[in-house]
Design a protein around this motif. Structure first.
Motif, PDB file in Angstrom:
ATOM      1  N   GLY A 262       0.788  -1.218   0.000  1.00 19.56           N
ATOM      2  CA  GLY A 262       0.000   0.000   0.000  1.00 19.56           C
ATOM      3  C   GLY A 262       0.822   1.269   0.000  1.00 19.56           C
ATOM      4  N   HIS A 263       2.153   1.141   0.067  1.00 17.89           N
ATOM      5  CA  HIS A 263       3.019   2.311  -0.060  1.00 17.89           C
ATOM      6  C   HIS A 263       2.805   2.912  -1.448  1.00 17.89           C
ATOM      7  CE1 HIS A 263       6.740   4.565  -0.809  1.00 17.89           C
ATOM      8  NE2 HIS A 263       6.859   4.657   0.503  1.00 17.89           N
ATOM      9  N   PRO A 264       2.773   4.243  -1.582  1.00 18.94           N
ATOM     10  CA  PRO A 264       2.449   4.845  -2.883  1.00 18.94           C
ATOM     11  C   PRO A 264       3.304   4.337  -4.041  1.00 18.94           C
ATOM     12  CG  PRO A 264       2.485   6.510  -1.171  1.00 18.94           C
ATOM     13  CD  PRO A 264       2.964   5.251  -0.527  1.00 18.94           C
ATOM     14  N   ASP A 265       4.611   4.195  -3.826  1.00 21.24           N
ATOM     15  CA  ASP A 265       5.473   3.707  -4.912  1.00 21.24           C
ATOM     16  C   ASP A 265       5.156   2.257  -5.264  1.00 21.24           C
ATOM     17  OD1 ASP A 265       6.822   6.143  -5.092  1.00 21.24           O
ATOM     18  OD2 ASP A 265       8.236   5.571  -3.526  1.00 21.24           O
ATOM     19  N   LYS A 266       4.760   1.483  -4.262  1.00 15.30           N
ATOM     20  CA  LYS A 266       4.419   0.090  -4.532  1.00 15.30           C
ATOM     21  C   LYS A 266       3.060  -0.037  -5.209  1.00 15.30           C
ATOM     22  CE  LYS A 266       7.886  -1.854  -3.992  1.00 15.30           C
ATOM     23  NZ  LYS A 266       8.390  -2.461  -5.214  1.00 15.30           N
ATOM     24  N   VAL A 267       2.158   0.889  -4.917  1.00 17.42           N
ATOM     25  CA  VAL A 267       0.886   0.922  -5.658  1.00 17.42           C
ATOM     26  C   VAL A 267       1.185   1.153  -7.136  1.00 17.42           C
ATOM     27  CG1 VAL A 267      -1.292   2.151  -5.986  1.00 17.42           C
ATOM     28  CG2 VAL A 267      -0.432   1.730  -3.667  1.00 17.42           C
ATOM     29  N   ALA A 268       2.100   2.083  -7.411  1.00 17.48           N
ATOM     30  CA  ALA A 268       2.479   2.357  -8.801  1.00 17.48           C
ATOM     31  C   ALA A 268       3.134   1.131  -9.439  1.00 17.48           C
ATOM     32  CB  ALA A 268       3.419   3.558  -8.854  1.00 17.48           C
ATOM     33  N   ASP A 269       3.998   0.450  -8.700  1.00 16.84           N
ATOM     34  CA  ASP A 269       4.636  -0.761  -9.226  1.00 16.84           C
ATOM     35  C   ASP A 269       3.595  -1.830  -9.546  1.00 16.84           C
ATOM     36  OD1 ASP A 269       7.201   0.258  -9.089  1.00 16.84           O
ATOM     37  OD2 ASP A 269       7.712  -0.743  -7.202  1.00 16.84           O
ATOM     38  N   ARG A 270       2.647  -2.014  -8.650  1.00 16.51           N
ATOM     39  CA  ARG A 270       1.606  -3.031  -8.860  1.00 16.51           C
ATOM     40  C   ARG A 270       0.790  -2.712 -10.106  1.00 16.51           C
ATOM     41  NH1 ARG A 270      -1.796  -6.263  -5.599  1.00 16.51           N
ATOM     42  NH2 ARG A 270      -3.276  -7.324  -6.960  1.00 16.51           N
ATOM     43  N   ILE A 271       0.451  -1.445 -10.289  1.00 17.09           N
ATOM     44  CA  ILE A 271      -0.334  -1.071 -11.466  1.00 17.09           C
ATOM     45  C   ILE A 271       0.466  -1.315 -12.742  1.00 17.09           C
ATOM     46  CG2 ILE A 271      -1.336   0.902 -12.683  1.00 17.09           C
ATOM     47  CD1 ILE A 271      -2.193   1.968  -9.905  1.00 17.09           C
ATOM     48  N   SER A 272       1.745  -0.934 -12.739  1.00 16.21           N
ATOM     49  CA  SER A 272       2.574  -1.139 -13.935  1.00 16.21           C
ATOM     50  C   SER A 272       2.693  -2.621 -14.269  1.00 16.21           C
ATOM     51  CB  SER A 272       3.957  -0.522 -13.717  1.00 16.21           C
ATOM     52  OG  SER A 272       3.878   0.890 -13.673  1.00 16.21           O
ATOM     53  N   ASP A 273       2.846  -3.470 -13.254  1.00 16.10           N
ATOM     54  CA  ASP A 273       2.941  -4.904 -13.512  1.00 16.10           C
ATOM     55  C   ASP A 273       1.586  -5.505 -13.888  1.00 16.10           C
ATOM     56  OD1 ASP A 273       5.631  -5.524 -13.416  1.00 16.10           O
ATOM     57  OD2 ASP A 273       5.670  -5.706 -11.235  1.00 16.10           O
ATOM     58  N   THR A 274       0.516  -4.891 -13.437  1.00 19.44           N
ATOM     59  CA  THR A 274      -0.822  -5.319 -13.872  1.00 19.44           C
ATOM     60  C   THR A 274      -0.998  -5.063 -15.368  1.00 19.44           C
ATOM     61  OG1 THR A 274      -1.809  -4.957 -11.684  1.00 19.44           O
ATOM     62  CG2 THR A 274      -3.291  -4.889 -13.587  1.00 19.44           C
ATOM     63  N   VAL A 275      -0.525  -3.904 -15.834  1.00 20.67           N
ATOM     64  CA  VAL A 275      -0.559  -3.604 -17.271  1.00 20.67           C
ATOM     65  C   VAL A 275       0.280  -4.620 -18.037  1.00 20.67           C
ATOM     66  CG1 VAL A 275       0.129  -1.923 -19.028  1.00 20.67           C
ATOM     67  CG2 VAL A 275      -1.022  -1.158 -16.932  1.00 20.67           C
ATOM     68  N   LEU A 276       1.483  -4.905 -17.540  1.00 21.81           N
ATOM     69  CA  LEU A 276       2.350  -5.895 -18.184  1.00 21.81           C
ATOM     70  C   LEU A 276       1.661  -7.252 -18.275  1.00 21.81           C
ATOM     71  CD1 LEU A 276       5.039  -6.994 -19.283  1.00 21.81           C
ATOM     72  CD2 LEU A 276       5.811  -7.200 -16.903  1.00 21.81           C
ATOM     73  N   ASP A 277       1.072  -7.709 -17.174  1.00 23.24           N
ATOM     74  CA  ASP A 277       0.397  -9.008 -17.171  1.00 23.24           C
ATOM     75  C   ASP A 277      -0.742  -9.052 -18.180  1.00 23.24           C
ATOM     76  OD1 ASP A 277       2.058 -10.152 -15.297  1.00 23.24           O
ATOM     77  OD2 ASP A 277       0.708  -9.844 -13.601  1.00 23.24           O
ATOM     78  N   ALA A 278      -1.460  -7.946 -18.313  1.00 23.62           N
ATOM     79  CA  ALA A 278      -2.577  -7.907 -19.267  1.00 23.62           C
ATOM     80  C   ALA A 278      -2.075  -8.110 -20.688  1.00 23.62           C
ATOM     81  CB  ALA A 278      -3.323  -6.579 -19.137  1.00 23.62           C
ATOM     82  N   TYR A 279      -0.965  -7.480 -21.029  1.00 23.01           N
ATOM     83  CA  TYR A 279      -0.431  -7.623 -22.379  1.00 23.01           C
ATOM     84  C   TYR A 279       0.158  -9.018 -22.603  1.00 23.01           C
ATOM     85  CZ  TYR A 279      -1.189  -2.957 -24.225  1.00 23.01           C
ATOM     86  OH  TYR A 279      -1.775  -1.829 -24.738  1.00 23.01           O
TER      87      TYR A 279
END
Length: 394
Positions: A17-34
């Protein structure tokens, strides 16, 4: 880190839930989708999160329809982390998507064509590390810093009373005393955790004390005066509402907690043609298998690449004086023989062209336990240890 004498060493971790980790999770979610849509997709996604805003930027190459699914996937990731607060909610945060097509210049250098093998996605140096300090062959300060936050998060998501009133944003820091290169106990532990407004600091300290004692080995708990909980006195406003988050700002948390060198490249949001991710995974894999094979008690490994060039420019091994009748120069040559260290070779060996990255974005990319059902964290397996041991007559 020194291997003799008495000293203190500190590592930190941050929660999902740390802000930078939220950003990391979102970026990896985009990667997983592709990658779920096309294993050969190319993704370099950066995310910024702030008060009720989620912003994507970067370059992609893959099926056109994926882009239309990203908002839902991103909101579900934020929901899973636990953010449904006034200042940052999975439901009503504004979503902005500025992803665009990958540069044709990069594609020419990286893609295979004719007699040209696939090249590295960028230049760079990558490091791997392993040590016998913990069962996961990770440095102990980081191992326990991660463990404390992972335990808090597990209890929080389960609605367990032992984490009553604790919210997603948290940080930990663990300082261990070493004697003759071996950790023997904690001298201080720092935990800052977001919490509900009605929870008092003594109540938070009581909850966190029990959790830390449960995570640290018996007898390792720091003195009471060395245990710091929410040192600012209150932590109600947190997450992206309290501080903006960006992809790739926690690279030491992601790797070895400062106990080993870092090449400087971040991981999250990058597909495995980017060697600053995939080759860092390969370095950890090789270093861990070297230690698991009994060739040394500690190992640092470096590999370097040039953009558009398939084979590594160098392979370097340092066994920190812990080698067991193994010459480092010979080991460097053996590593090139037992694993194809081209970008494509790494991806095939570790099976990286799959949507396995969302779970890597918090609590470290290394030292994790592979899940056989998901077939993830393949770089943490020690299936090469026997091959390496046989190469040196073990």
């Amino acid at each position: 880190m020194r291997d003799k004498g008495e000293f203190l060493f500190t590592s930190e971790s941050v929660s999902e839930g740390h802000p930078d980790k939220v950003a990391d999770r979102i970026s990896d979610t985009v990667l997983d989708a592709y990658l779920a849509a096309d294993p050969e997709a190319r993704v370099a996604c950066e995310t910024m999160v702030t008060t009720n805003r989620i912003i994507l930027a970067g370059e992609v190459r893959g099926p056109e329809g994926v882009n239309e699914t990203l908002e839902h996937a991103v909101r579900e990731a934020v929901r899973d982390i636990g953010y449904d607060q006034k200042g940052f909610s999975w439901r009503h945060a504004e979503f902005h998507n500025y992803l665009h097509e990958q540069s044709a210049d990069i594609a020419v250098g990286v893609d295979s064509a004719g007699n040209k093998d696939e090249g590295a996605g960028d230049q760079g140096i990558m490091f791997g590390f392993a040590t016998r300090e913990t069962p996961s062959l990770m440095p102990a300060p980081l191992h326990y810093a991660h463990g404390i936050l992972h335990r808090i998060n597990t209890l929080r998501k389960a609605g367990d009373a032992r984490a009553r009133g604790l919210l997603p944003d948290a940080k930990s820091q663990v300082t261990l005393r070493y004697i003759d290169g071996k950790p023997v106990g904690a001298t201080s532990v720092v935990i800052s955790t977001q919490h509900e407004e009605n929870l008092t600091q003594p109540e938070i300290r009581e909850e966190l004390t029990a959790i830390v004692k449960d995570v640290l080995p018996e007898g390792w708990m720091c003195p009471d005066e060395g245990f710091y909980t929410n040192p600012t006195g209150i932590f109600v406003i947190g997450g992206p509402d309290g501080d903006a988050g960006l992809t790739g700002r926690k690279i030491i948390v992601d790797t070895y907690g400062g106990a080993a060198p870092h090449g400087g490249g971040a991981f999250s949001g990058k597909d495995p043609t980017k060697v600053d991710r995939s080759a860092a995974y390969a370095c950890r894999y090789l270093a861990k298998n070297i230690v698991a094979a009994g060739l040394a008690d500690s190992c640092t490994l470096q590999i370097s690449y040039a953009i558009g060039v398939s084979h590594p420019l160098s392979v370097y091994v340092d066994l920190h004086g812990t080698a067991r009748d193994v010459e480092e120069a010979k080991l460097e040559a053996v590593l090139r023989q037992v694993m194809d260290l081209t970008p494509r070779g790494i991806r095939k060996h570790l099976r990286l062209n799959r949507p396995i990255y969302g779970t890597t974005s918090a609590y470290g990319h290394f030292g994790r336990t592979p899940d056989d059902a998901r077939d993830d964290f393949t770089w943490e397996r020690t299936d090469l240890a026997a091959t390496l041991a046989n190469a040196f007559g073990r």
